[in-house]
Design an enzyme around this catalytic site. Structure first.
Site, short mmCIF file in Angstrom:
data_model
loop_
_atom_site.label_atom_id
_atom_site.label_comp_id
_atom_site.label_asym_id
_atom_site.label_seq_id
_atom_site.Cartn_x
_atom_site.Cartn_y
_atom_site.Cartn_z
N ASP A 292 1.04 -18.13 13.70
CA ASP A 292 1.95 -18.88 12.83
C ASP A 292 2.07 -18.17 11.48
O ASP A 292 1.09 -17.64 10.95
CB ASP A 292 1.40 -20.30 12.64
N GLU A 339 5.21 -15.18 14.73
CA GLU A 339 6.16 -16.20 14.24
C GLU A 339 6.76 -15.65 12.95
O GLU A 339 6.18 -15.76 11.87
CB GLU A 339 5.41 -17.52 14.00
N ASP A 392 8.79 -27.72 14.88
CA ASP A 392 9.23 -28.03 13.52
C ASP A 392 10.72 -28.37 13.44
O ASP A 392 11.21 -28.75 12.38
CB ASP A 392 8.95 -26.85 12.58
#
Length: 507
Positions: A292, A339, A392
């Protein structure tokens, strides 16, 4: 990666008894569904203990597993619990995760199992696990026990001697809290045992697990307590600067995450050992790991800890190639996804490409009537992973319902549809027909669900992470539909049973 497809669904979102999705039967049933659907990958969110706001991205350990994900059924089979006892606890609503009730009831059940398990021959396996995982488990179990003794207070507010980890204080607490320490070791044994069984089952079905690790750790965590030298803390162990990201698509004032920042210079002096151990641990749990906020390794956004928003931070240079060249030498076979969303600059792209990591493309970001987006499938490289949306984002149906007329016209013309209610599968087909070698959609999109099924809204606290899939939603009909799409777009896994499976389905 070969041309393939996957689904994004967190473990907590699985249906089943006792208030939350677990590593048990329902998880294996979902692996069966993936197999029947021709999906090669099952992606989940971080699996560590959840922290503030029930977020899997705020955990108290980078190595520990979430106790709430432990399935109670095997403990019933071992005689450590009874069905009657488990059903006597309050688990909240079936349609969503009620975290407070689940955590309270799960802890009661696990403590009952702990007291009974100690009296069995099985306990030798627990002790063997504790010895094998001592490097991280010893400190983590102690951290949990001390935190409970201090009424849940952050380690930064403990007594000075244990806060600074003096040798005498550590020895005293280990002796005083011996039983509690054993309990937390037992819980991790259960988690890791069930996880290993699930991963083996998935892999035998030809389904690979994609895990997710946050770049940062929580302020109140075992990691910051044990390794405070590696973080930007002052002499009182308070963060000097914290992590976040500047104003963007998700938030006009930016996102103030509040995680302590790394002292990358100290980490480099220590050969990035902490990070390498962390990635190595994740590679044992997952087949592929998504990092992430990858852009933070090229350059990270630092905000003074006294700020109320992330509007006034500054960019700092990250460790870049130094970290990943070291990691490549020590972990040559690790598979990572970067990401690379948000404010992406040339240095981020160069680092990603130098590392050879696939990046991410989000189809929901593609439809701007004012410019030709790099997220449009015809502009995406084969090496990228194409998503209809992530945890998200809103669901594709919810996203479409909030588009303005120009954006909707752009999306409608590109995908060749007329009705917004058809958007979910239009997005999936568009992602699947893209040149990207791997295409992934959240389960909510496969089920054509609206905004009520959204997993997370960034920069908000309440109401996130609680969505659960309905019992029976992942059925044979849906599996066949996905299988047909995988077959048409050449994304089926290479397995001997493919032809036979199609013949049997047609009969």
């Amino acid at each position: 990666m070969k041309r393939s497809s996957g689904v994004l669904l967190h473990i907590t979102s699985l249906p089943g008894h006792y208030g939350i999705g677990t590593l048990g039967k329902q998880a294996k049933n979902f692996a069966d569904f993936c197999y029947k659907a021709g999906l090669s990958y099952w992606q989940i969110l971080p699996i560590g203990p959840t922290g503030y706001g029930n977020s899997p991205y705020q955990s108290d350990s980078v190595f520990a597993g979430n106790p709430n994900l432990i399935d109670l059924e095997p403990l019933i089979e071992l005689g450590w619990l009874t069905t009657k006892e488990c059903e006597s606890f309050s688990w909240g609503k079936k349609k969503e995760v009620c975290f407070q009730e689940v955590e309270s009831s799960k802890q009661k059940a696990l403590r009952m199992a702990f007291n009974r398990a100690q009296k069995t021959e099985h306990w030798e396996k627990v002790e063997r696990f504790c010895r094998q995982e001592k490097k991280w488990l010893s400190d983590y179990a102690l951290y949990c026990a001390i935190k409970e003794k201090n009424g849940g207070k952050s380690w930064q507010n403990w007594e000075a001697d244990i806060r600074s980890r003096s040798k005498s204080a550590l020895e005293r607490y280990r002796k005083e809290l011996e039983k509690e320490i054993k309990y937390h070791c037992f819980v991790q044994y259960l988690f890791y045992t069930q996880w290993k069984e699930l991963k083996t089952y998935c892999n035998q079905k030809g389904v690979q697990l994609i895990g997710d690790i946050p770049i940062y750790v929580a302020q109140d965590s075992c990691d910051t307590w044990v390794n405070s030298r590696l973080f930007e803390y002052d002499k009182d162990f308070k963060p000097i600067r914290v992590a976040g990201c500047p104003p963007d698509y998700f938030s006009k004032t930016g996102q103030l995450w509040g995680n302590p920042l790394y002292r990358w210079d100290v980490m480099e002096q220590e050969g990035f050992e902490w990070w390498i151990e962390r990635i190595a641990g994740m590679s044992r749990l997952f087949d592929v790991t998504r990092i992430d906020h990858f852009r933070g390794f090229a350059g990270y956004y630092a905000v003074n800890s006294k700020e109320k928003t992330a509007e006034h931070g500054r960019w700092e240079k990250g460790p870049g190639k130094k970290l990943f060249s070291k990691m490549r030498r020590q972990l040559p076979n690790v598979q990572l996804i970067a990401e690379d969303l948000g404010t992406i600059t040339r240095d981020v792209e160069q680092l990603r490409d130098w590392c050879g990591f696939p990046g991410m493309k989000i189809l929901q970001f593609a439809f701007s009537p004012n410019e030709e987006s790099s997220y449009l499938p015809h502009n995406c490289p084969k090496t990228a992973v194409m998503y209809t949306g992530t945890h998200d984002n809103d669901t594709s149906l919810g996203w479409a319902e909030n588009l303005n007329s120009k954006e909707w016209n752009q999306a409608r013309e590109y995908m060749g549809i007329d009705r917004k209610k058809d958007i979910s599968w239009a997005m999936i087909r568009t992602a699947w027909t893209s040149p990207c070698e791997l295409a992934i959609a959240p389960m909510q999109d496969f089920l054509s669900l609206d905004s009520k099924a959204r997993m997370n809204t960034p920069s908000t606290v309440g109401g996130n992470w609680s969505w659960r899939m309905s019992e029976g939603a992942a059925d044979e009909k849906l599996a066949k539909k996905i299988y047909s799409l995988n077959q048409a777009t050449w994304r089926l896994p290479k397995r001997k049973k493919n032809i036979r499976a199609v013949i049997l389905d047609k009969k």
